[in-house]
Design a protein around this motif. Structure first.
Motif, PDB file in Angstrom:
ATOM      1  N   UNK A  11       0.841  -1.194   0.000  1.00 14.29           N
ATOM      2  CA  UNK A  11       0.000   0.000   0.000  1.00 14.29           C
ATOM      3  C   UNK A  11       0.874   1.241   0.000  1.00 14.29           C
ATOM      4  N   UNK A  12       0.580   2.175  -0.913  1.00 13.19           N
ATOM      5  CA  UNK A  12       1.334   3.417  -1.004  1.00 13.19           C
ATOM      6  C   UNK A  12       0.372   4.559  -1.317  1.00 13.19           C
ATOM      7  N   UNK A  13       0.687   5.757  -0.831  1.00 16.01           N
ATOM      8  CA  UNK A  13      -0.140   6.924  -1.102  1.00 16.01           C
ATOM      9  C   UNK A  13       0.109   7.460  -2.510  1.00 16.01           C
ATOM     10  N   UNK A  14      -0.878   8.137  -3.106  1.00 12.53           N
ATOM     11  CA  UNK A  14      -0.654   8.755  -4.408  1.00 12.53           C
ATOM     12  C   UNK A  14       0.578   9.649  -4.398  1.00 12.53           C
ATOM     13  N   UNK A  15       1.374   9.559  -5.461  1.00 13.00           N
ATOM     14  CA  UNK A  15       2.627  10.291  -5.547  1.00 13.00           C
ATOM     15  C   UNK A  15       3.815   9.554  -4.978  1.00 13.00           C
ATOM     16  N   UNK A  16       3.585   8.450  -4.311  1.00 15.05           N
ATOM     17  CA  UNK A  16       4.649   7.676  -3.711  1.00 15.05           C
ATOM     18  C   UNK A  16       5.318   6.736  -4.690  1.00 15.05           C
ATOM     19  N   UNK A  17       6.256   5.941  -4.171  1.00 21.61           N
ATOM     20  CA  UNK A  17       7.056   5.040  -4.992  1.00 21.61           C
ATOM     21  C   UNK A  17       7.108   3.645  -4.391  1.00 21.61           C
ATOM     22  N   UNK A  18       7.273   2.655  -5.264  1.00 19.78           N
ATOM     23  CA  UNK A  18       7.525   1.275  -4.884  1.00 19.78           C
ATOM     24  C   UNK A  18       8.497   0.674  -5.877  1.00 19.78           C
ATOM     25  N   UNK A  19       9.271  -0.311  -5.429  1.00 19.22           N
ATOM     26  CA  UNK A  19      10.094  -1.091  -6.334  1.00 19.22           C
ATOM     27  C   UNK A  19       9.715  -2.559  -6.218  1.00 19.22           C
TER      28      UNK A  19
END
Length: 123
Positions: A11-19
């Motif tokens: 789960x990530x907020x809008x504008x965030x990043x994941x790899x």
């Protein structure tokens, strides 16, 4: 035995990043086209990105150009997808894929699939 195992979703907020990562085993990664598909709720599975095994050229869906980056580490037999500036519409199950000789752009053509990892973009 060909095996692809994804990890890194969440789960990530809008504008965030994941790899996202995909660990490959049972074959030599450098000789395969490797990539990512995704399937959003209520929608068909679609291609996100791919690296060709022949010349290393990459493909990105128009919707992710400039935000997502595909890469591979042949020494670790691992594929990555760096996702930046995430949007709610990017919410989906993401699957890594492997194909001999060239990239495949429809799910019907893909030879090998990982189990998928959930990415949810929400505030």
């Amino acid at each position: 035995q060909v095996q692809l195992v994804e990890s890194g979703g969440g789960l990530v907020q809008p504008g965030g990043s994941l790899r996202l990562s995909c660990a490959a085993s049972g074959f030599t990664l450098q000789y395969y086209a490797i990539g990512w598909f995704r399937q959003a709720p209520g929608k068909e599975r679609e291609v996100v990105s791919c690296i060709a095994g022949s010349d290393g050229s990459s493909y990105y869906a128009d919707s992710v150009k400039g935000r997502f980056t595909i890469s591979r580490d042949n020494a670790k037999n691992t594929l990555y997808l760096q996702m930046n500036s995430l949007k709610p519409e990017n919410t989906a199950v993401y699957y890594c894929t492997a194909d001999r000789w060239s990239c495949r752009y429809t799910p019907e053509e893909v030879e090998y699939w990982g189990q998928g990892t959930q990415v949810t973009v929400a505030s």
